[in-house]
Design a protein around this motif. Structure first.
Motif, PDB file in Angstrom:
ATOM      1  N   THR B  55      44.119  36.517  41.082  1.00 20.84           N
ATOM      2  CA  THR B  55      44.784  37.825  41.050  1.00 20.84           C
ATOM      3  C   THR B  55      46.248  37.689  41.454  1.00 20.84           C
ATOM      4  O   THR B  55      47.106  38.393  40.928  1.00 20.84           O
ATOM      5  CB  THR B  55      44.088  38.860  41.965  1.00 20.84           C
ATOM      6  OG1 THR B  55      43.581  38.180  43.092  1.00 20.84           O
ATOM      7  CG2 THR B  55      42.972  39.571  41.257  1.00 20.84           C
ATOM      8  N   GLY B  59      49.285  38.764  39.195  1.00 21.48           N
ATOM      9  CA  GLY B  59      50.217  39.742  39.731  1.00 21.48           C
ATOM     10  C   GLY B  59      51.649  39.249  39.689  1.00 21.48           C
ATOM     11  O   GLY B  59      52.595  40.035  39.651  1.00 21.48           O
ATOM     12  N   THR B 129      36.592  43.267  42.223  1.00 26.60           N
ATOM     13  CA  THR B 129      36.347  43.028  40.808  1.00 26.60           C
ATOM     14  C   THR B 129      37.179  41.851  40.348  1.00 26.60           C
ATOM     15  O   THR B 129      38.303  41.640  40.787  1.00 26.60           O
ATOM     16  CB  THR B 129      36.715  44.249  39.960  1.00 26.60           C
ATOM     17  OG1 THR B 129      37.997  44.695  40.369  1.00 26.60           O
ATOM     18  CG2 THR B 129      35.722  45.347  40.148  1.00 26.60           C
ATOM     19  N   ILE B 222      32.105  40.408  39.707  1.00 26.37           N
ATOM     20  CA  ILE B 222      32.342  40.978  41.030  1.00 26.37           C
ATOM     21  C   ILE B 222      32.126  39.924  42.115  1.00 26.37           C
ATOM     22  O   ILE B 222      31.468  38.906  41.901  1.00 26.37           O
ATOM     23  CB  ILE B 222      31.415  42.176  41.338  1.00 26.37           C
ATOM     24  CG1 ILE B 222      29.964  41.770  41.227  1.00 26.37           C
ATOM     25  CG2 ILE B 222      31.743  43.345  40.452  1.00 26.37           C
ATOM     26  CD1 ILE B 222      29.027  42.816  41.768  1.00 26.37           C
TER      27      ILE B 222
ATOM     28  N   LYS C 281      35.475  49.903  37.182  1.00 26.61           N
ATOM     29  CA  LYS C 281      36.140  48.624  37.445  1.00 26.61           C
ATOM     30  C   LYS C 281      35.117  47.521  37.655  1.00 26.61           C
ATOM     31  O   LYS C 281      35.259  46.413  37.151  1.00 26.61           O
ATOM     32  CB  LYS C 281      37.006  48.740  38.700  1.00 26.61           C
ATOM     33  CG  LYS C 281      38.260  49.560  38.482  1.00 26.61           C
ATOM     34  CD  LYS C 281      39.124  49.481  39.719  1.00 26.61           C
ATOM     35  CE  LYS C 281      39.903  50.759  39.911  1.00 26.61           C
ATOM     36  NZ  LYS C 281      40.368  50.915  41.279  1.00 26.61           N
ATOM     37  N   LEU C 282      34.071  47.838  38.441  1.00 25.92           N
ATOM     38  CA  LEU C 282      33.042  46.835  38.704  1.00 25.92           C
ATOM     39  C   LEU C 282      32.346  46.426  37.410  1.00 25.92           C
ATOM     40  O   LEU C 282      31.807  45.333  37.297  1.00 25.92           O
ATOM     41  CB  LEU C 282      32.005  47.384  39.687  1.00 25.92           C
ATOM     42  CG  LEU C 282      32.490  47.577  41.124  1.00 25.92           C
ATOM     43  CD1 LEU C 282      31.463  48.337  41.943  1.00 25.92           C
ATOM     44  CD2 LEU C 282      32.775  46.237  41.770  1.00 25.92           C
ATOM     45  N   MET C 432      42.525  47.763  33.595  1.00 30.66           N
ATOM     46  CA  MET C 432      41.982  47.168  34.795  1.00 30.66           C
ATOM     47  C   MET C 432      42.853  46.056  35.323  1.00 30.66           C
ATOM     48  O   MET C 432      43.065  45.903  36.506  1.00 30.66           O
ATOM     49  CB  MET C 432      40.609  46.632  34.472  1.00 30.66           C
ATOM     50  CG  MET C 432      39.631  46.916  35.535  1.00 30.66           C
ATOM     51  SD  MET C 432      38.333  45.783  35.358  1.00 30.66           S
ATOM     52  CE  MET C 432      39.248  44.300  35.572  1.00 30.66           C
ATOM     53  N   LYS C 433      43.329  45.267  34.400  1.00 29.24           N
ATOM     54  CA  LYS C 433      44.210  44.191  34.817  1.00 29.24           C
ATOM     55  C   LYS C 433      45.394  44.761  35.585  1.00 29.24           C
ATOM     56  O   LYS C 433      45.820  44.231  36.597  1.00 29.24           O
ATOM     57  CB  LYS C 433      44.704  43.417  33.598  1.00 29.24           C
ATOM     58  CG  LYS C 433      43.748  42.299  33.196  1.00 29.24           C
ATOM     59  CD  LYS C 433      44.280  41.573  31.994  1.00 29.24           C
ATOM     60  CE  LYS C 433      43.141  40.918  31.233  1.00 29.24           C
ATOM     61  NZ  LYS C 433      43.544  40.470  29.916  1.00 29.24           N
ATOM     62  N   ASN C 436      44.518  45.645  38.992  1.00 30.02           N
ATOM     63  CA  ASN C 436      44.435  44.497  39.864  1.00 30.02           C
ATOM     64  C   ASN C 436      45.800  44.040  40.312  1.00 30.02           C
ATOM     65  O   ASN C 436      46.005  43.604  41.431  1.00 30.02           O
ATOM     66  CB  ASN C 436      43.717  43.345  39.158  1.00 30.02           C
ATOM     67  CG  ASN C 436      42.228  43.463  39.401  1.00 30.02           C
ATOM     68  OD1 ASN C 436      41.813  43.537  40.529  1.00 30.02           O
ATOM     69  ND2 ASN C 436      41.461  43.522  38.331  1.00 30.02           N
ATOM     70  N   LYS C 437      46.723  44.147  39.396  1.00 29.95           N
ATOM     71  CA  LYS C 437      48.088  43.771  39.765  1.00 29.95           C
ATOM     72  C   LYS C 437      48.597  44.688  40.859  1.00 29.95           C
ATOM     73  O   LYS C 437      49.207  44.258  41.817  1.00 29.95           O
ATOM     74  CB  LYS C 437      48.983  43.888  38.537  1.00 29.95           C
ATOM     75  CG  LYS C 437      48.954  42.631  37.688  1.00 29.95           C
ATOM     76  CD  LYS C 437      49.777  42.864  36.430  1.00 29.95           C
ATOM     77  CE  LYS C 437      49.341  41.919  35.329  1.00 29.95           C
ATOM     78  NZ  LYS C 437      49.817  42.353  34.036  1.00 29.95           N
TER      79      LYS C 437
END
Lengths: 359, 331, 439
Positions: B55, B59, B129, B222, C281-282, C432-433, C436-437
Motif C-alpha cells: 500500500t 500510495g 483490505t 483481507i 471494500k472487504l 478502492m485503490k 487505499n492511497k
C-alpha cells in the motif's frame, strides 16, 4: 491475594491451619473493599484451581499432554445447565447434578482416553485438541435437528445454587453480616476447592499416584514392573475429566448462563499454561499457577492506565492492548527464568539437576 | 462432476497454503521436537508487512508494474519474518533447549500472544483490505472454474516446496539438518554447529510462512491481526496428519486436509440425511416434511469435526501420521 | 460517584498503589444503585460504562462501539449539560470483555463497583445476557447497541434495553424482502453459527418460507473463516436466486468475492453485521449490486446522521458496524437523565423506558421489553462501492426510498444484476485503490 497452600497431613502447626482458615474466610470481605469484582475474580481463580488440578492429573502426574481439557469443563457445565434450567423444564438440585456432571465428564474422559492410548506426546496433544474442538462444535450445533443444547444461543436462566430458599445469587444479610451473591459463592467454591485439593493430595501419594508417576517417567519400565498401563492411563483421563466436570457444573451455577463460546481452545491452553507455569505435578505449584494467571490479567486491567498516567502523565496505550502484551511477556519471562515452573515438585527438581531432561 | 472437480480445485489452492505453513511447523519439530505455536503469527506478520509495503508503494505513485510491487512486498515480508523467527528462537526457545518439554511450548504460546498484540498495536484492530493487484480471471477447466491467481498460488507453492526438498536433500546445510534431527549430540561432535542449523530451520520456515501470508492475503483480499491463529492451527493439524517432522508428510497433510475437510463435510451432509430412516420420532418426522426430506444430522457445520475425526482415525491406525516414521518414545 | 477535586486526587493516588476500585468503594454500600444527593455543587461527574471486546478476533467491532460511545460522551460534555442544578461532566469507563461470557460478568461487576450511572454494551449476546443480570440486580440501566439475541430483553429485567433490531425483527424483513422486493424464489442460506448469525438465519428462513420462497440449501461457516469456496460450490449446484448470509462483514466481504470467482450469479443479501461501509471494500469490488439491511432509517432521513458519519470518520476512521448504535445508546441514556433531571439510575430508569429520542440511526423508543418499538429496517444496495438505501420496512410495510442518487430503479437491477456487477467492478476497484492511497 496469595493463598498459602493447605497441608495434607497437618503437623503440630494447627495454629497455622487456623490462621489460614481464618484468612480464607475473611478474604472475600477484604477483597470487597477493592470492589465486588475482586470477589468474582477470586471465585474464578478457584474455578481455575479446580481445572488446573484436574489437568495436572493428566499432564503433571501421568505425563499425557492434553490440549482439549476444557471439553470436560464444557460437558460438566452443560450437564448442569440442561438439568437445572427452563430449557428442558428440569430443575434438579445442585448436589444431585454435581456428581452427575463429574460422572458424565468422566465417561467422556474414558471416551477420549480409550482410542488415544497408543499415541505419544505431541500426537496425543493434537488429538486431544481435536477432541476439545469436536465437543465445542457439537455443543454449538446440537440445536438441530433436535434442540438439545440450544446451539450458539446458549442456555439461559440456569438455576443458581440454593439450599431451601437460601439462594446464592442474591445478596442477603445473615447474622447481621451482609453477604453479596459472589461472596456467598465464594464459600461454596472454597468448600469444593478444598475438597478437590484434598482428593488430589491423597491421590498423589496413593498407589495410583505413584503408578502415574512411573508411567510418566518411563512407560515401558512401568509396564515391566507390573503396572497395567492401559487402565492406569485411562484412570488419569477419567479422574482429570471428573474434576473438569465438577468445575463446569459450578461454573454453570455461578454464571447462570452457558454458551459454547466459553469453551474455546484458548481456555484449554490457558489452563495448561497454569499447570506448567506453576510447576507440573506439584499441587501447591499448580494452585499458585492458577491463581497467578487468573489474577495477573485482572490486576493489569486495573493498573495499566493509572500506571501509565503516573509514568508518562497520559495514557499512551489502551489498557486492554498492553494488558495482554504484558501477559504474554510474563508467560515467556517466567518460563525462561523458571523452566520447571514457579514451584516445581521436589522429585522433578532432582531429576532436572541430574539429567537435564530432553528437549 | 464439475462440483466435485471444483471442490478439488478449491482444496488444492488452500492446501498449498496449508502445506507451506505446515512445513515451518514440521521442520522445527523434526529438529528440536518443539511445537512452535507462534508460527501462525509469523504468517500473519508476513501478510501485514507485505500489505504495508504494497500500500505504501501504491500510495507513493511510483509507476511500477503490479508484479514488481508485489515482489517488493514479498521480499520485505520475508526478510522481516526471517529476522523475527531468528530473534524468537534465540530469545524464547534456545535458553529452554534443556528444559522440560512443555516449557518451550508455554513460551511459544506467550510469543504468540505477544506477536498478536504487537500487530494489534501496529496495524490496528480493523480488517485491512488488500488492493486487487491481480484481477482474478476465472478460467474454465472441465466445467469448474479456477482463477489465474489460484494457479499462481499452487505453482509457487509447488516451486517453493521443491526448493526446500532440494535444500534438505542436496545441500550441506540440509545434510546438517538431517543429522541434527537424528541426533543433535552426535551431529555436534561431527563438527556441525547445531545452533546454526536450528536457526536455519526457524528462518527457512519463517520465509515460507511469509510467502504463505502474502498468498492468503492476495487470495482472500483481507488481513487481520488475528488471522494467524486459525491458519496456524490448521497447518499444525496438517503437519501432524502427514506425520510431523516429515517434509513430504507436511505437504501431503496440507493438501489432504483441505481436500477432505470441506467437501467431505458436504457429502457427509447428504449421507447423514435421516429422513429415509424408518421409525423416526414424531417431531423429527414433522421436521422432515417441513424441509422436503432434507434433514441431515451433520451438515457443513461439522466441517471441523469431520477434519479432526479423520485425523484421529488416521492416528489410531498410524500413530505417527501418514508418512511419519515410527520413532522411539520421547520423554 | 460525585467527586470533588481532592477526592478525585486521592482516588488517583490510591489507584496507583493498587486497584482502581479501592478509592471508590469507601461508601460501603454493596451492589446498590448509587444515590445522588450530595449538596449542590458547580459540577459533578457521571460515569457511563461501555463494554465490548477490544482484544481478540472481534476487537475491531468492540473498539468501534467504544468509539461510538466515547464520541457521544464528548458531544454531551461539549453541550455543558446541567442536571439538577449541576453541570455534569460525563466520563466513559471503557472495559474489555474479550467476548468471553466469564469476563463479561467480571467487568460488569467492575462497572457496578465503579457505580456507573448506565452501561452501553455489551457487544455480543453471549456476554450481554449474563451481564444483564448483574446490572439488573444493581438497578443500572443497560443499553446494548448490538446484542440481537431476542432472549436478552425477554428475561424480565427492567434495566435491559437495546437500540438495535433483534434477530426476529431483522430476519423477518430480510426473508420477506428477498422474496417480494428482490423477487427470489430459490433461497440458499449461510450462517456463521454464532448466536447472531444463526439467530438471524433462522428468522430469515421462516420469513422467506412464509413469503413463498423455497430454501434450497442451508450451509454453515464460522466467524473466523476466510474460505467459503467449499460451501459456495455446493450451493452453486443448487442454483439459488439469492444467497442470504447471517454473519459479519469480515466474512461477508470475502464471501461475495469468492462467489464471483466461482461464477455464481445469484444475488446476495445479509443483515446489519455485513451492512457496513467497509463491506464493499472487504469484498474487493465484488459486492457491487448486492444487498444488505440495517436497523434504522436511511441516513438521508435523519437530520443528524450525516453529520455523525463525517465527524466520526474524521476522528476515528471508518465506521465498522455498530458505532452509530453505540452513540445512540449513550445519547439515549443521557437524554433520559436530562428528562428525569437526575443521574440516579433509579430515578431516570422510568424516563428511559418511555423515552422518545431522535438518534442518528432512528427515533429511539422502547417497547415493554426494552426492544426498539416497530423499528424501521432499511434495505441497502451497493452502488459504486457505497451503500445506497433502496427500500425501507416500517412495521412490516415496505416503502421505496427514492431519494437515493443515481439510477435507483429497482426493476432494471433485479433483471440484470450480473451485468451491473461486471461493468461496475472495474470502476469500484479503482475507487478502492484510491481509498487505499488515501489511507
Amino acid at each position: 491475594m496469595n493463598r498459602p497452600r493447605a497441608k495434607s497431613i497437618p503437623p503440630k502447626v494447627w495454629a497455622g491451619v487456623v490462621l489460614l482458615a481464618l484468612a480464607l474466610a475473611l478474604l472475600p470481605f477484604v477483597a470487597a473493599f477493592a470492589g465486588q469484582a475482586w470477589v468474582r475474580i477470586l471465585n474464578f481463580a478457584m474455578l481455575y484451581i479446580m481445572l488446573a488440578l484436574g489437568l495436572n492429573i493428566v499432564v503433571g502426574f501421568a505425563g499425557l499432554l492434553d490440549l482439549g481439557y476444557i471439553a470436560f469443563y464444557a460437558v460438566g457445565a452443560y450437564v448442569y445447565a440442561l438439568l437445572a434450567s427452563p430449557h428442558f423444564g428440569i430443575h434438579l438440585p445442585f448436589w444431585v447434578i454435581l456428581p452427575l456432571s463429574a460422572g458424565i465428564a468422566c465417561a467422556f474422559g474414558v471416551l477420549l482416553g480409550a482410542p488415544t492410548l497408543k499415541l505419544r506426546g505431541d500426537y496425543l496433544a493434537i488429538v486431544t485438541l481435536g477432541f476439545g474442538e469436536i465437543i465445542r462444535i457439537f455443543l454449538n450445533n446440537l440445536n438441530a435437528p433436535l434442540n438439545i443444547t440450544n446451539g450458539p444461543q446458549g442456555v439461559n436462566l440456569i438455576d443458581p445454587f440454593r439450599i431451601g430458599s437460601f439462594s446464592f445469587a442474591r445478596p442477603e444479610v445473615v447474622l447481621g453480616v451482609a453477604f453479596s451473591g459472589p461472596q456467598k459463592y465464594y464459600y461454596l467454591l472454597l468448600l469444593i476447592t478444598i475438597g478437590v485439593v484434598v482428593v488430589n493430595l491423597r491421590l498423589q501419594n496413593s498407589r495410583l499416584g505413584r503408578a502415574w508417576e512411573a508411567i510418566r517417567e518411563d512407560e515401558i519400565a512401568a509396564k515391566a514392573m507390573g503396572i497395567n498401563t492401559r487402565n492406569i492411563k485411562l484412570l488419569a483421563f477419567a479422574m482429570g475429566a471428573s474434576f473438569g466436570g465438577i468445575a463446569g457444573a459450578v461454573f454453570s451455577a455461578t454464571q447462570q448462563f452457558v454458551s459454547p463460546e466459553s469453551f474455546g481452545l484458548f481456555e484449554s491452553i490457558i489452563v495448561l499454561a497454569m499447570v506448567v507455569l506453576g510447576g507440573m505435578g506439584n499441587i501447591p505449584g499448580v494452585i499458585l499457577g492458577a491463581i497467578l494467571l487468573t489474577l495477573l490479567p485482572e490486576v493489569l486491567r486495573y493498573t495499566m492506565e493509572p500506571l501509565q498516567n503516573a509514568l508518562f502523565g497520559r495514557v499512551i496505550l489502551d489498557a486492554e492492548t498492553i494488558r495482554l502484551l504484558v501477559f504474554g511477556i510474563a508467560l515467556v519471562a517466567i518460563m525462561l527464568y523458571r523452566p520447571a515452573g514457579l514451584w516445581p515438585s521436589a522429585v522433578r527438581k532432582r531429576e532436572l539437576e541430574v539429567k537435564g531432561g530432553t528437549a | 462432476m464439475d462440483t466435485f472437480l471444483q471442490q478439488i480445485i478449491n482444496g488444492l489452492t488452500l492446501g498449498s497454503v496449508y502445506a507451506l505453513v505446515a512445513l515451518g511447523y514440521t521442520m522445527v519439530y523434526g529438529i528440536i521436537g518443539l511445537i512452535n505455536f507462534a508460527h501462525g503469527e509469523v504468517v500473519m506478520i508476513g501478510a501485514m508487512v507485505s500489505l504495508s509495503v504494497i500500500t505504501a508503494l501504491l500510495g507513493a505513485h511510483v509507476q511500477l508494474p503490479s508484479v514488481l510491487i508485489i515482489l517488493a512486498g514479498l521480499i520485505v515480508a520475508v526478510l522481516v519474518c526471517m529476522t523475527l523467527a531468528y530473534g524468537m528462537e534465540k530469545i524464547a526457545y534456545r535458553p529452554l533447549r534443556k528444559a522440560p518439554r512443555l516449557a518451550p511450548l508455554i513460551t511459544a504460546i506467550g510469543m504468540s500472544i505477544i506477536l498478536q498484540n504487537l500487530a494489534l498495536m501496529i496495524w490496528g484492530r480493523n480488517y485491512l483490505t488488500f488492493p486487487t493487484l491481480i484481477e482474478p480471471t476465472p478460467h474454465n477447466i472441465l466445467g469448474a472454474s479456477m482463477t489465474d491467481l489460484q494457479m499462481l498460488i499452487v505453482a509457487l507453492a509447488g516451486l517453493l516446496m521443491a526448493g526446500l526438498v532440494f535444500i534438505v536433500q542436496r545441500t550441506r546445510l540440509g545434510m546438517a539438518m538431517r543429522a541434527t534431527a537424528q541426533n543433535p549430540q552426535v551431529a555436534g561432535l561431527m563438527g556441525i554447529d547445531i545452533n546454526v542449523v536450528i536457526s536455519a530451520a526457524f528462518v527457512i520456515g519463517a520465509a515460507l510462512a511469509a510467502v504463505a501470508g502474502l498468498m492468503v492475503m492476495t487470495y482472500y483480499g483481507i488481513a487481520h491481526y488475528y488471522m494467524g491463529f486459525l491458519l496456524g492451527l490448521k497447518a499444525f493439524t496438517a503437519a501432524v496428519l502427514g506425520g510431523i517432522g516429515n517434509l513430504a508428510g507436511a505437504m501431503l497433510g496440507g493438501i489432504l486436509l483441505s481436500i477432505i475437510e470441506a467437501p467431505g463435510a458436504g457429502y457427509i451432509g447428504d449421507v447423514s440425511n435421516i429422513c429415509g430412516f424408518p421409525c423416526l420420532g414424531d417431531t423429527l418426522q414433522e421436521k422432515c416434511t417441513a424441509s422436503d426430506g432434507q434433514l441431515s444430522l451433520f451438515g457443513s457445520n461439522y466441517q471441523d469435526v469431520f477434519a479432526f475425526f479423520v485425523l484421529i482415525l488416521v492416528l489410531i491406525f498410524r500413530p505417527s501420521g501418514l508418512l511419519g516414521e515410527r520413532v522411539a518414545d520421547r520423554a | 460517584m460525585k467527586f470533588n477535586r481532592s477526592l478525585g486526587l486521592t482516588f488517583v493516588a490510591a489507584a496507583l498503589v493498587t486497584a482502581y476500585g479501592c478509592g471508590k468503594e469507601e461508601p460501603k454500600k454493596v451492589e446498590a444503585p448509587a444515590t445522588a444527593g450530595a449538596p449542590a455543587m458547580p459540577g459533578a461527574t457521571v460515569k457511563i460504562g461501555h463494554v465490548g471486546p477490544t482484544t481478540g478476533p472481534q476487537a475491531h467491532l468492540g473498539k468501534d462501539n467504544e468509539n461510538g460511545a466515547r464520541m457521544a460522551i464528548d458531544d454531551a460534555n461539549a453541550k455543558n449539560i446541567v442536571i439538577d442544578g449541576k453541570k455534569i461532566k460525563f466520563e466513559l469507563v471503557a472495559e474489555d470483555d474479550q467476548a468471553d461470557p466469564k469476563q463479561g460478568t467480571t467487568v460488569a461487576q467492575k462497572l457496578v463497583d465503579a457505580k456507573v450511572a448506565g452501561v452501553v454494551g455489551h457487544l455480543n449476546s453471549g456476554t450481554t445476557i449474563p451481564a444483564s443480570k448483574l446490572y439488573s440486580d444493581a438497578g443500572i440501566p443497560q443499553i446494548s447497541p448490538s446484542a440481537t439475541n431476542p432472549k436478552y430483553t425477554l428475561q424480565g429485567f427492567k434495566t435491559a434495553f437495546r437500540v438495535m433490531a433483534n434477530d426476529v425483527q431483522q430476519g423477518s424483513v430480510i426473508g420477506k424482502e428477498a422474496v417480494t422486493t428482490l423477487g427470489a424464489k430459490k433461497i440458499a442460506i449461510i450462517d456463521d453459527k454464532t448466536a447472531y448469525g444463526a439467530g438471524l438465519a433462522e428468522e430469515t428462513e421462516k420469513a422467506a418460507k412464509a413469503a413463498g420462497g423455497t430454501i434450497v440449501a442451508h450451509e454453515f461457516t464460522n466467524d473466523k473463516a476466510t474460505d467459503f469456496k467449499a460451501i459456495l460450490t455446493k450451493i452453486k449446484a443448487k442454483s439459488p436466486d439469492i444467497i442470504m448470509y447471517g454473519g459479519m462483514d469480515a466474512q461477508g466481504g470475502p464471501m461475495v468475492k469468492q462467489m464471483k470467482e466461482l461464477g455464481i450469479k445469484a444475488k446476495y443479501i445479509a443483515g446489519d453485521g455485513v451492512c457496513s461501509a467497509e463491506w464493499p471494500k472487504l469484498a474487493g469490488g465484488a459486492a457491487e449490486g448486492q444487498y444488505c439491511t440495517q436497523a434504522g432509517v436511511p441516513p438521508e432521513n435523519m437530520a443528524n446522521a450525516k453529520d455523525f458519519v463525517t465527524r466520526f470518520t474524521g476522528k476515528y476512521g471508518p465506521i465498522q458496524v455498530y458505532a452509530p448504535y453505540s452513540y445512540d445508546a449513550a445519547m439515549t441514556l443521557i437524554a433520559a437523565m436530562q428528562k428525569a433531571n437526575s443521574t440516579d439510575p433509579a430515578k431516570y430508569l422510568p424516563e428511559l423506558a418511555k423515552i422518545s429520542y431522535d438518534g442518528v440511526t432512528a427515533k429511539i423508543e422502547f417497547d415493554e421489553h426494552g426492544d426498539t418499538k416497530n423499528g424501521a429496517i432499511t434495505l441497502y444496495q451497493v452502488k459504486d462501492g457505497k451503500l445506497m438505501p433502496m427500500a425501507m420496512n416500517v412495521g412490516g410495510k415496505t416503502e421505496k426510498v427514492g431519494a437515493a442518487p443515481p439510477t435507483s430503479s429497482m426493476k432494471s437491477d433485479t433483471k440484470a444484476p450480473a451485468d451491473t456487477m461486471k461493468s461496475d467492478t472495474k470502476a469500484s476497484g479503482d475507487a478502492m485503490k484510491k481509498d487505499n492511497k488515501a489511507q
